[in-house]
Design an enzyme around this catalytic site. Structure first.
Site, PDB file in Angstrom:
ATOM      1  N   LYS A 195       0.805  -1.224   0.000  1.00 39.96           N
ATOM      2  CA  LYS A 195       0.000   0.000   0.000  1.00 39.96           C
ATOM      3  C   LYS A 195       0.842   1.281   0.000  1.00 39.96           C
ATOM      4  O   LYS A 195       0.520   2.252   0.696  1.00 39.96           O
ATOM      5  CB  LYS A 195      -0.939   0.036   1.214  1.00 39.96           C
ATOM      6  CG  LYS A 195      -1.768  -1.228   1.374  1.00 39.96           C
ATOM      7  CD  LYS A 195      -2.647  -1.139   2.606  1.00 39.96           C
ATOM      8  CE  LYS A 195      -3.206  -2.499   2.973  1.00 39.96           C
ATOM      9  NZ  LYS A 195      -4.042  -2.497   4.138  1.00 39.96           N
ATOM     10  N   ASP A 230      -7.418  -6.640  10.877  1.00 40.26           N
ATOM     11  CA  ASP A 230      -8.693  -5.918  10.937  1.00 40.26           C
ATOM     12  C   ASP A 230      -9.901  -6.870  10.988  1.00 40.26           C
ATOM     13  O   ASP A 230     -10.892  -6.580  11.648  1.00 40.26           O
ATOM     14  CB  ASP A 230      -8.828  -4.908   9.785  1.00 40.26           C
ATOM     15  CG  ASP A 230      -8.561  -5.502   8.428  1.00 40.26           C
ATOM     16  OD1 ASP A 230      -8.257  -6.718   8.351  1.00 40.26           O
ATOM     17  OD2 ASP A 230      -8.663  -4.769   7.432  1.00 40.26           O
TER      18      ASP A 230
HETATM   19  C1  LIG Z   1      -4.350  -8.444   7.612  1.00 37.77           C
HETATM   20  O1  LIG Z   1      -5.062  -7.389   6.990  1.00 37.77           O
HETATM   21  C2  LIG Z   1      -4.635  -6.818   5.798  1.00 37.77           C
HETATM   22  C3  LIG Z   1      -5.809  -6.184   5.121  1.00 37.77           C
HETATM   23  O2  LIG Z   1      -6.345  -5.187   5.863  1.00 37.77           O
HETATM   24  C4  LIG Z   1      -3.936  -7.752   4.861  1.00 37.77           C
HETATM   25  O3  LIG Z   1      -3.324  -7.048   3.815  1.00 37.77           O
HETATM   26  C5  LIG Z   1      -2.972  -8.613   5.597  1.00 37.77           C
HETATM   27  O4  LIG Z   1      -2.275  -9.448   4.743  1.00 37.77           O
HETATM   28  C6  LIG Z   1      -3.764  -9.375   6.623  1.00 37.77           C
HETATM   29  N1  LIG Z   1      -3.174 -10.585   7.126  1.00 37.77           N
HETATM   30  C7  LIG Z   1      -2.088 -10.764   7.840  1.00 37.77           C
HETATM   31  C8  LIG Z   1      -1.741 -12.151   8.157  1.00 37.77           C
HETATM   32  O5  LIG Z   1      -1.387  -9.886   8.249  1.00 37.77           O
END
Ligand SMILES: *[C@@H]1O[C@H](CO)[C@@H](O)[C@H](O)[C@H]1NC(C)=O
Ligand SMILES: *[C@@H]1O[C@H](CO)[C@@H](O)[C@H](O)[C@H]1NC(C)=O
Ligand SMILES: *[C@@H]1O[C@H](CO)[C@@H](O)[C@H](O)[C@H]1NC(C)=O
Length: 493
Positions: A195, A230
């Site tokens: 991002k 989230d």
């Molecule tokens: C957690 O949340 C975000 C999206 O908001 C995602 O990009 C990310 O890969 C998710 N999972 C982990 C394991 O961090």
């Protein structure tokens, strides 16, 4: 009649014949075009069809992938990440808790005073801070110091309604929306920045200890009690409001799901079984794929031309990031092959992702007899100035096909989770799915189709005990609730 006049009359007659021929040819061509357009639409509709038997195949495939992902690491399309969250909020939590939500160009800080079962959320305050661009591509200390100093200011503004138990430090739930490999409820290493962030020397580091160090450098007595995705935060927020919440689904720009699993069913779990017997699993379901998914040439081309071909197939069929783009691809095909928007293909229609899902939704919900919203949006966002009513109807029809397929497949995914939990049959206890995300919240037809498909799949009796409901937890309240339920002061109190 003089010679000149006669000559002019002949020319006119000839011209009239030519014009007639042109009109006739144009009409014929136009009829041909509409026939071709109808054929393209018919094919799209067939390829996108999701009869209930097909939805069950998708649901069964989802359940199967869930099993595979719980079995061992890296063999399944579903990562089924163990969140380490084994205590969801019950509603009895008391005290002052903070949350930090970092996942884009803004971050949010939040504090909440919890008053136990009677008091509930006594008071809640939040603040949003935007991150200067140079900090998004600089060093990790600079970024985390910036965040920590914002927290210092926020804590300084704590009013009389908020009270910390004496002898305690403030505790924080940290929603960090980047890929992390979680190592405990309050630690996890960064896999990579996404991002638009590109921070030096953070990959492979524990993001929680980086933040804790920055909080210390800023002299703030605060500690991270929970690191949460989230989706897991949404589940916690949902459970706090309603004890029957067993899963959370995000349907927004992206999509994901988390649910509560029996710890002894998680074959790859090597740790001690938690007292609650349950652990929250972050499914990362956007990467689900199956030969049963109804894919079209438009989806295949979108996938091949994407930054992550072969990955996130489910997300590419159902989420807000992609629905408008699928519609654009169909419209481009129609513009090129059937002159839907006139003899020239509108140049803006060739730009990937130019048609965003909120615009698609606005066109889809146009109830005016002459579809004037569709006309206005085509003009505003695609530079197509005049469109026939017939062409606008085609646009709405495409939106309908693409949105309905997405919504019905999302429902099939939910049924896959219910089946994994053994809650898809009749005579089940009340089962609630907490929903979040702008696609579900704002795209009415999508939402209604999702509910309709759940009904169709489960039947009236079973679906009467399944509730899918919006929990507005975009705010990150769930993360502060997880800080509360995982507070290190719990045993002492
Ligand atoms: C957690 O949340 C975000 C999206 O908001 C995602 O990009 C990310 O890969 C998710 N999972 C982990 C394991 O961090
Ligand atoms: C997603 O699924 C594909 C197979 O469909 C797999 O090759 C890939 O490793 C998965 N990606 C993630 C991030 O789990
Ligand atoms: C759905 O959520 C709203 C508020 O988010 C709540 O008022 C309503 O009672 C919920 N419905 C059910 C059936 O739980």
């Amino acid at each position: 009649m003089g010679k000149v006049a006669v000559g002019a009359a002949v020319v006119c007659a000839a011209a009239a014949v030519a014009v007639t021929a042109l009109v006739v040819r144009h009409r014929m061509r136009s009829a041909e075009c509409w026939a071709r357009a109808a054929a393209v639409l018919r094919e799209l509709e067939e390829k996108c069809a999701t009869p209930v038997e097909k939805l069950w195949e998708v649901a069964d495939a989802m359940t199967k992938e869930m099993h595979a992902g719980l079995e061992s690491e890296d063999v399944s399309k579903l990562k089924m990440i163990i969140s380490y969250v084994d205590k969801l909020p019950t509603g009895d939590e008391r005290g002052l808790f903070y949350a930090l939500d970092l996942g884009g160009t803004n971050f949010r800080v939040l504090r909440v005073q919890l008053g136990g079962r009677e008091g509930r959320v006594v008071r809640q305050e939040a603040k949003e801070v935007s991150i200067p661009h140079d900090l998004m591509v600089g060093g990790s200390d600079e970024l985390f110091d910036f965040i920590a100093s914002a927290l210092v200011k926020f804590v300084d503004s704590e009013g009389e309604d908020f009270h910390l138990h004496s002898g305690r430090q403030r505790e924080l739930g940290f929603t960090f929306s980047f890929p992390v490999k979680q190592t405990s409820v309050a630690s996890g290493t960064l896999i990579k920045w996404t991002k638009g962030f590109n921070i030096d020397g953070m990959v492979g580091e524990d993001v929680v200890s980086e933040l804790n160090k920055a909080l210390q450098r800023q002299g703030l007595g605060m500690q991270v009690a929970a690191l949460v995705n989230d989706t897991v935060g949404t589940l916690a927020g949902g459970r706090y409001d309603d004890n029957d919440v067993v899963a959370a689904v995000i349907l927004g720009t992206g999509t994901n799901a988390a649910y509560v699993e029996r710890a002894d069913a998680i074959k790859k779990w090597k740790g001690p079984l938690p007292v609650s017997g349950e652990i929250v699993i972050n499914m990362e379901w956007g990467n689900f794929s199956s030969s049963h998914l109804p894919m079209t040439e438009y989806d295949n081309a979108l996938d091949v031309e994407s930054l992550n071909p072969g990955d996130q197939i489910f997300e590419k069929l159902i989420s807000g990031m992609y629905l408008g783009e699928i519609v654009r691809r169909v419209l481009l095909r129609l513009a090129m092959q059937t002159a839907l928007f006139g003899d020239n293909v509108p140049p803006q229609l060739k730009i990937p992702f130019v048609l965003r899902t909120p615009v698609m939704s606005a066109m889809h919900h146009d109830t005016s007899a002459d579809l004037k919203v569709v006309g206005a949006k085509l003009k505003e966002f695609l530079g197509i100035s005049s469109t026939s009513l017939k062409a606008r109807k085609v646009v709405v029809q495409i939106c309908d096909i693409v949105a309905k397929r997405g919504a019905r497949l999302a429902a099939a995914g939910i049924v896959g989770i219910l089946k994994k939990l053994g809650r898809e049959g009749s005579g089940m206890r009340r089962t609630v799915i907490a929903m979040d995300g702008g696609l579900y919240e704002h795209y009415t037809v999508f939402r209604e189709c999702l509910h309709g498909a759940l009904n169709e799949m489960l039947g009236d009796e079973a679906s009467s005990s399944v509730v899918v409901n919006l929990t507005n937890d975009g705010s990150g309240l769930g993360a502060s609730l997880l800080a509360a339920s995982h507070s290190r002061y719990l045993e002492q109190s």
